[in-house]
Design an enzyme around this catalytic site. Sequence first.
Site, PDB file in Angstrom:
ATOM      1  N   ARG A 121       0.844  -1.192   0.000  1.00 31.59           N
ATOM      2  CA  ARG A 121       0.000   0.000   0.000  1.00 31.59           C
ATOM      3  C   ARG A 121       0.881   1.245   0.000  1.00 31.59           C
ATOM      4  NH1 ARG A 121      -3.395   0.511   4.593  1.00 31.59           N
ATOM      5  NH2 ARG A 121      -4.677   1.911   3.369  1.00 31.59           N
ATOM      6  N   LYS A 186       3.130  -7.171  12.128  1.00 32.72           N
ATOM      7  CA  LYS A 186       2.276  -7.439  10.958  1.00 32.72           C
ATOM      8  C   LYS A 186       2.703  -8.758  10.299  1.00 32.72           C
ATOM      9  CE  LYS A 186       1.270  -5.063   6.573  1.00 32.72           C
ATOM     10  NZ  LYS A 186       1.163  -3.748   5.937  1.00 32.72           N
ATOM     11  N   ARG A 319      -1.747   5.787  13.307  1.00 34.93           N
ATOM     12  CA  ARG A 319      -0.759   5.020  14.068  1.00 34.93           C
ATOM     13  C   ARG A 319      -0.918   5.349  15.548  1.00 34.93           C
ATOM     14  NH1 ARG A 319       3.186   8.718  15.260  1.00 34.93           N
ATOM     15  NH2 ARG A 319       3.333  10.448  13.814  1.00 34.93           N
TER      16      ARG A 319
HETATM   17  C1  BTN Z   1       0.447  -3.762   2.364  1.00 36.99           C
HETATM   18  O1  BTN Z   1       1.237  -2.849   2.084  1.00 36.99           O
HETATM   19  O2  BTN Z   1       0.150  -4.015   3.531  1.00 36.99           O
HETATM   20  C2  BTN Z   1      -0.170  -4.599   1.281  1.00 36.99           C
HETATM   21  C3  BTN Z   1       0.762  -5.668   0.825  1.00 36.99           C
HETATM   22  C4  BTN Z   1       0.192  -6.540  -0.255  1.00 36.99           C
HETATM   23  C5  BTN Z   1       1.206  -7.512  -0.801  1.00 36.99           C
HETATM   24  C6  BTN Z   1       0.591  -8.496  -1.734  1.00 36.99           C
HETATM   25  S1  BTN Z   1       1.660  -9.845  -2.118  1.00 36.99           S
HETATM   26  C7  BTN Z   1       0.552 -10.393  -3.319  1.00 36.99           C
HETATM   27  C8  BTN Z   1       0.048  -9.174  -4.041  1.00 36.99           C
HETATM   28  N1  BTN Z   1       0.977  -8.806  -5.081  1.00 36.99           N
HETATM   29  C9  BTN Z   1       1.553  -7.626  -4.855  1.00 36.99           C
HETATM   30  O3  BTN Z   1       2.380  -7.081  -5.597  1.00 36.99           O
HETATM   31  N2  BTN Z   1       1.103  -7.109  -3.702  1.00 36.99           N
HETATM   32  C10 BTN Z   1       0.131  -7.978  -3.077  1.00 36.99           C
END
Ligand code: BTN
Length: 322
Positions: A121, A186, A319
Amino acid sequence: MKSRALISLMADGQVHSGESLASSLGISRTAIWKQVKRAADEGYEIETIRGRGYRLITAVDLLEEPVILESIPESARRRVRLKVMDEVDSTNAEIIRHRPVPGASVIPVCIADHQTAGRGRRGREWQSPRGQNLYLSLALTFHGGFAMLDGLSLVLGVAAAEALEAMGAGPVGLKWPNDIFLGQGKVAGILVELQGELEEGVIQVVAGIGLNVHMKQAEDVSQAWDSLSVACPGTVWARNELAASLIDSLVGAADEFSESGFAAFRDRWQRRDIFAGKALVASQGDLAGVGAGIDGSGNYLLETEGGVTAVRAGEISLRVQL
Ligand code: BTN
């Protein structure tokens, strides 16, 4: 992973003679010896036992498409089209490249062993080392327009949390809007990318989940993190089963959300809220207050000096105030 077939045969950790490996793979014993060397170059520890054969020391948890498919309950299995890849830039990007045509009822799901450009994100990178974690994306279609998006993001967090708890993870925490917390931090994150409105009121999204399964070290991760194997060492975590369980839960939750809206998920999200009762600050804007759960649309409620303020996902991130 060039040595995949060999590693798959040796994944049981038993001693395998060069002869039996050669016959299983239909190649010569010399070719087996070369593959063993290549596997060692790829990072696998393989013991050579004179006169007996080879033994894989490194514990492996291979992704296997047929095993994943078999483990998905029939009701969800017949809805999905699964693709398991050795390597891809991002499973979200892969789904976007091959997303279904408007009106198709199949749900494409992509899982990769390694992402070279995993995305998180807010434009962040998602650490995606080979063989250790789960990187899974799927495309979902909803009738209801863009208004559904805020709730959807939280719904998918609830679905992932419920799947992990059902597999023995113990109580899972949710950090608004949809980070999944266990142990020291996390363990999973969800990225929802809007593909647009296919026709009036019909939206398509690609949702990707990154779940830390076996990872024990990672560089350049800016926040506290954990993985299932470290946070819950009493359970043997297998990526194939986790993938099947997540797919089942995500597809089921998307259906329930389509039929009944966000109301059915509000309590399920709220009882896992790690912000509840904590002093919070918004990282953009001058907002501070105490975490008071979510409203009926999935906005986060802050009890501020001036009263309760609702914060929208996507606009702001929260946060804990230190
Ligand atoms: C976050 O930042 O918390 C979200 C992370 C999401 C990661 C997943 S891994 C599978 C899918 N492919 C990606 O490139 N991102 C999501």
